[in-house]
Design an enzyme around this catalytic site. Sequence first.
Site, PDB file in Angstrom:
ATOM      1  N   PHE A  34      58.425  46.140  39.914  1.00  0.00           N
ATOM      2  CA  PHE A  34      59.666  45.460  39.541  1.00  0.00           C
ATOM      3  C   PHE A  34      59.646  45.114  38.060  1.00  0.00           C
ATOM      4  O   PHE A  34      58.642  45.229  37.379  1.00  0.00           O
ATOM      5  CB  PHE A  34      59.866  44.207  40.390  1.00  0.00           C
ATOM      6  CG  PHE A  34      58.942  43.057  40.052  1.00  0.00           C
ATOM      7  CD1 PHE A  34      59.378  42.011  39.246  1.00  0.00           C
ATOM      8  CD2 PHE A  34      57.642  43.021  40.536  1.00  0.00           C
ATOM      9  CE1 PHE A  34      58.529  40.958  38.930  1.00  0.00           C
ATOM     10  CE2 PHE A  34      56.787  41.976  40.238  1.00  0.00           C
ATOM     11  CZ  PHE A  34      57.236  40.940  39.429  1.00  0.00           C
ATOM     12  N   ALA A 154      50.857  47.334  35.099  1.00  0.00           N
ATOM     13  CA  ALA A 154      52.047  47.631  35.900  1.00  0.00           C
ATOM     14  C   ALA A 154      52.487  46.361  36.620  1.00  0.00           C
ATOM     15  O   ALA A 154      51.657  45.559  37.046  1.00  0.00           O
ATOM     16  CB  ALA A 154      51.750  48.729  36.914  1.00  0.00           C
ATOM     17  N   LYS A 155      53.800  46.183  36.763  1.00  0.00           N
ATOM     18  CA  LYS A 155      54.314  45.023  37.498  1.00  0.00           C
ATOM     19  C   LYS A 155      54.428  45.406  38.977  1.00  0.00           C
ATOM     20  O   LYS A 155      55.503  45.752  39.463  1.00  0.00           O
ATOM     21  CB  LYS A 155      55.655  44.572  36.915  1.00  0.00           C
ATOM     22  CG  LYS A 155      55.519  43.872  35.574  1.00  0.00           C
ATOM     23  CD  LYS A 155      56.859  43.409  35.032  1.00  0.00           C
ATOM     24  CE  LYS A 155      57.456  42.247  35.780  1.00  0.00           C
ATOM     25  NZ  LYS A 155      56.741  40.971  35.561  1.00  0.00           N
ATOM     26  N   ILE A 156      53.292  45.361  39.663  1.00  0.00           N
ATOM     27  CA  ILE A 156      53.194  45.770  41.061  1.00  0.00           C
ATOM     28  C   ILE A 156      53.465  44.566  41.954  1.00  0.00           C
ATOM     29  O   ILE A 156      52.853  43.501  41.787  1.00  0.00           O
ATOM     30  CB  ILE A 156      51.803  46.354  41.345  1.00  0.00           C
ATOM     31  CG1 ILE A 156      51.579  47.599  40.476  1.00  0.00           C
ATOM     32  CG2 ILE A 156      51.648  46.708  42.825  1.00  0.00           C
ATOM     33  CD1 ILE A 156      50.147  48.102  40.473  1.00  0.00           C
ATOM     34  N   TYR A 160      51.169  40.198  42.604  1.00  0.00           N
ATOM     35  CA  TYR A 160      51.565  38.837  42.242  1.00  0.00           C
ATOM     36  C   TYR A 160      51.049  37.784  43.214  1.00  0.00           C
ATOM     37  O   TYR A 160      51.212  36.586  42.975  1.00  0.00           O
ATOM     38  CB  TYR A 160      53.086  38.776  42.044  1.00  0.00           C
ATOM     39  CG  TYR A 160      53.440  39.227  40.638  1.00  0.00           C
ATOM     40  CD1 TYR A 160      53.778  38.322  39.647  1.00  0.00           C
ATOM     41  CD2 TYR A 160      53.352  40.566  40.293  1.00  0.00           C
ATOM     42  CE1 TYR A 160      54.041  38.729  38.363  1.00  0.00           C
ATOM     43  CE2 TYR A 160      53.604  40.995  39.005  1.00  0.00           C
ATOM     44  CZ  TYR A 160      53.958  40.066  38.029  1.00  0.00           C
ATOM     45  OH  TYR A 160      54.199  40.477  36.739  1.00  0.00           O
TER      46      TYR A 160
END
Length: 312
Positions: A34, A154-156, A160
């Site tokens: 995202f 990477a915004k995985i 989070y």
Amino acid sequence: MDAKILYMNGEYIPAERGFISVRSHGFAYGTGVFEGIRGYWNEEQKQVYLFRLREHYERLHRSCKIMRINLPYTVEQLIEHSVELVKRNEQQQDVYQRPVAYKSDEIIGVRLHGLHDDYLLTSEPMGNYVEIGGLRCGVSSWRRIDDNAIPARAKICGSYVNAAFAKTEAIQNGFDEAIMLNHEGHVSEGSAENIFLFQNGELITPAPSENILLGITRDTIIQLAQKELGINVRERQIDRTELYTADEIFLCGTGAQIAPVIEVDHNPVGNGTTGPIGQKLQDLYFDIVRGRNSKYLDWCTPVYSEVASPTK
């Protein structure tokens, strides 16, 4: 005004129809990526400016490549979706957009290959994510994820959870935010923010090798510090104890914006108030993101066609 419309798999649809299956791979295993994109309302110009939109979507493409997600839209098309979604929601306020690309197959089994990929984009009203007047932070007992475990660049979605552990621990221990170390014990970042220290007349920030997200706000600050304030910026390893001796510290990110830190582990930072460098950068940043500084208008994508000239 709440969002009425979202974009999902090639269509603008009513927000109440924006569902994914509880059996989807992305929900069960966190196999999605995202972005977080801010739009800022300029009351004088009656304009929403989406900040560094291109850079966000370029990073989304890189995250998709790491996660083997086929994103069927170019950066230009994604930019058009973002602009159009604000228009369709008739938003005249600060907004936060969240594009998500994810594995949507309804299967049991952990893998990345051979799965169907879907995409959605939301645009919601949003104010400050964290306090921007002075944060009290604690160094977390949770270590930052490693590139060889879950790539931090990477915004995985699933990664989070790491940030959530640190954030909850910080809040329950009486702090506003966490500062995370990597597995070697060096400073990495906040729970969901990059970090800068001002010390000996220069800004220092963890290098990309310290398992940080390569933040777009981070890059913005590096450029502004060098070009506008004439401050040298160094990317290097930072030891935990440097947090206790820094003249200034601030966290930054799309959500956090620029948030000065006034205390770490109950130790005051500097004189325990927002420092002059953080304040100057914060003032400059908020002028730029609202389209009030003509030097940096190329970072701001206007949504509405009619707009007055910038004030600077």
